[in-house]
Write an enzyme that holds these catalytic residues in place. Structure first.
Site, PDB file in Angstrom:
ATOM      1  N   ALA A  73      26.433   5.619 -11.896  1.00  0.00           N
ATOM      2  CA  ALA A  73      26.879   4.379 -12.511  1.00  0.00           C
ATOM      3  C   ALA A  73      28.079   4.693 -13.404  1.00  0.00           C
ATOM      4  O   ALA A  73      28.283   5.848 -13.798  1.00  0.00           O
ATOM      5  CB  ALA A  73      25.753   3.766 -13.323  1.00  0.00           C
ATOM      6  N   GLY A 116      23.050   7.278 -10.275  1.00  0.00           N
ATOM      7  CA  GLY A 116      22.956   6.085  -9.431  1.00  0.00           C
ATOM      8  C   GLY A 116      23.434   6.352  -8.010  1.00  0.00           C
ATOM      9  O   GLY A 116      22.995   5.678  -7.067  1.00  0.00           O
ATOM     10  N   GLU A 119      20.496   7.754  -6.334  1.00  0.00           N
ATOM     11  CA  GLU A 119      19.524   6.666  -6.158  1.00  0.00           C
ATOM     12  C   GLU A 119      19.958   5.722  -5.033  1.00  0.00           C
ATOM     13  O   GLU A 119      19.130   5.250  -4.252  1.00  0.00           O
ATOM     14  CB  GLU A 119      19.382   5.892  -7.478  1.00  0.00           C
ATOM     15  CG  GLU A 119      18.702   6.737  -8.555  1.00  0.00           C
ATOM     16  CD  GLU A 119      18.751   6.102  -9.928  1.00  0.00           C
ATOM     17  OE1 GLU A 119      19.869   5.826 -10.411  1.00  0.00           O
ATOM     18  OE2 GLU A 119      17.686   5.886 -10.527  1.00  0.00           O
ATOM     19  N   GLU A 139      20.951  12.243 -15.471  1.00  0.00           N
ATOM     20  CA  GLU A 139      20.957  11.275 -16.578  1.00  0.00           C
ATOM     21  C   GLU A 139      20.461  11.880 -17.890  1.00  0.00           C
ATOM     22  O   GLU A 139      20.885  11.479 -18.973  1.00  0.00           O
ATOM     23  CB  GLU A 139      20.096  10.048 -16.222  1.00  0.00           C
ATOM     24  CG  GLU A 139      20.677   9.148 -15.144  1.00  0.00           C
ATOM     25  CD  GLU A 139      20.279   9.534 -13.734  1.00  0.00           C
ATOM     26  OE1 GLU A 139      19.828  10.687 -13.514  1.00  0.00           O
ATOM     27  OE2 GLU A 139      20.430   8.695 -12.830  1.00  0.00           O
TER      28      GLU A 139
END
Ligand code: DAK
Length: 265
Positions: A73, A116, A119, A139
Site C-alpha cells: 500500500a 499489500g 496480499e 508491515e
C-alpha cells in the site's frame, strides 16, 4: 499478440489488454514500485470487474510488469491518516470485491510483492513467480500488521509457524521458499513469467466457463466452511452443472470420441 483494449485509455495506473479469452491487467505505477494507492485500487477493482463480467473472457492475469509486482500500500498516503480516516476510507470493502470475482485470476509476479502487494497476490487464485520474485509481509517494520488479509491467507497457505515467523519478523522470502511452502504454483525465469501465466490462463479459459466458475467457487468454499458443509456445497454445485449445455456436450463428445464444442452455457 495482445490486443490493447479501448478501455486501457481510461486508466491512469493500469495497462489492460486481451489475448484470446485471457484478459490481462498490469499495475503501472513504476516510479513508486506500483505502490497500491486508493486511486490505483479503484481502477484495479474496476478493470477486474469489467473482465469478470465479459463473456469473451475466461480467465484473468494480474501482473506488475517485468520488474516489480507491488511494494505494498502507498505508505506516503497512509502515514498521517487517523484511525477514523482509515475506517471511513473503507478500503477493505474495495479489496474485498477482488475476492468476489467469479473468474480465476492468475498472478504473474516478478520482483517485489510486499505487504499489500503480497496480499493482493494471495487474493489471486494461482501464482506464477519469476526466480527474482521477493515476497513478504514487512508491515511490522513500519509499526503495523497486515491489513488486507495477510494474517489469514498466509497462515492458511503456509501454516501457523511459518506465518508467525514471516509476519512477526517482516523477513522477505524468495520464490523458492514460497514454492516450498505451497504459496505459489510455479517458478520461471523472469523473462518467462508472463508467458507461463498466460499459458496457464489460456488453458483454463478454454475450459467450459460455467464449470470453471463453479469449480473456483467450490474450492474457495473450503476456506470458510467445515468439511461436511464444503462437501454438501460441492455436491449441490455438481448437480447444478447438469443444467448446463456444456455438461451435455462434454459427456456426449466423450461418448462420440470427438472434441467438445463448448458454448459456455
Ligand atoms: N509506498 C509508497 N512509496 C513506495 C513504497 C510504498 N509501499 N515502496 C516503495 N516506494 C517508493 C519509494 O519511496 C521510492 O520513491 P522516491 O523516494 O524515489 O520518491 C521509490 O518507490 C523506489 O523505492 P526505493 O528507493 O525504496 O527502492 P529500493 O529498491 O531501494 O527498495 C523496497 C525497494 C521495496 C525494499 C523498498 O522500497 C521498501 O521497503 N518499500 C516498502 C515496502 C513495505 O513496507 N511495504 C508494506 C507497506 S504497508 C489495507 C490494504 C492494504 C494494506 C493495509 C490495509 N486495507 C484494505 C485495510 C497494506 C499495507 C502495506 O502494504
Amino acid at each position: 499478440m495482445a490486443i490493447p483494449l479501448h478501455r486501457q485509455t481510461q486508466y491512469q495506473y493500469l495497462l489492460v489488454s486481451q489475448e484470446g479469452r485471457v484478459g490481462t491487467v498490469q499495475l503501472n505505477r513504476p516510479d513508486v514500485l506500483n505502490a497500491l494507492s486508493p486511486d490505483l485500487m479503484i481502477e484495479l477493482v474496476d478493470a477486474l470487474e469489467v473482465f469478470d463480467a465479459d463473456n469473451q473472457i475466461g480467465c484473468i492475469v494480474l501482473t506488475g510488469g517485468p520488474k516489480v509486482f507491488a511494494a505494498g500500500a502507498d505508505i506516503k498516503r497512509m502515514a498521517n491518516a487517523s484511525a477514523i480516516d482509515m475506517l471511513t476510507l473503507d478500503q477493505l470493502a474495495r479489496w474485498d470485491r477482488i475476492r468476489k470475482l467469479h473468474k480465476p485470476v492468475v498472478a504473474a509476479i516478478n520482483g517485489y510483492a510486499l505487504g499489500g502487494g503480497c496480499e493482493l497476490a494471495m487474493m489471486c487464485d494461482m501464482i506464477i513467480a519469476g526466480e527474482n520474485a521477493k515476497f513478504g509481509q514487512p508491515e511490522i517494520n513500519i509499526g503495523v500488521i497486515p491489513g488486507a488479509g495477510g494474517t489469514q491467507r498466509l497462515t492458511r497457505a503456509v501454516g501457523k509457524a511459518k506465518a508467525m515467523e514471516l509476519i512477526l519478523t517482516g523477513r522477505l522470502f524468495d520464490a523458492q521458499e514460497a514454492l516450498s511452502m505451497g504459496l505459489i504454483n510455479t517458478i520461471t525465469p523472469p523473462e518467462l513469467t508472463m508467458e507461463t501465466a498466460q499459458q496457464l490462463a489460456q488453458t483454463i479459459a478454454e475450459k467450459p466457463a460455467v464449470a470453471v466458475r463453479l469449480g473456483k467457487e467450490a474450492i474457495l468454499k473450503a476456506f470458510d466452511t467445515t468439511m461436511e458443509g464444503g462437501l454438501d456445497y460441492e455436491r449441490k454445485l455438481f448437480y447444478l452443472l447438469f443444467a448446463s449445455e456444456d455438461q451435455k456436450e462434454g459427456m456426449q463428445a466423450f461418448m462420440e470420441k470427438r472434441a467438445p464444442d463448448w458454448t459456455n452455457a
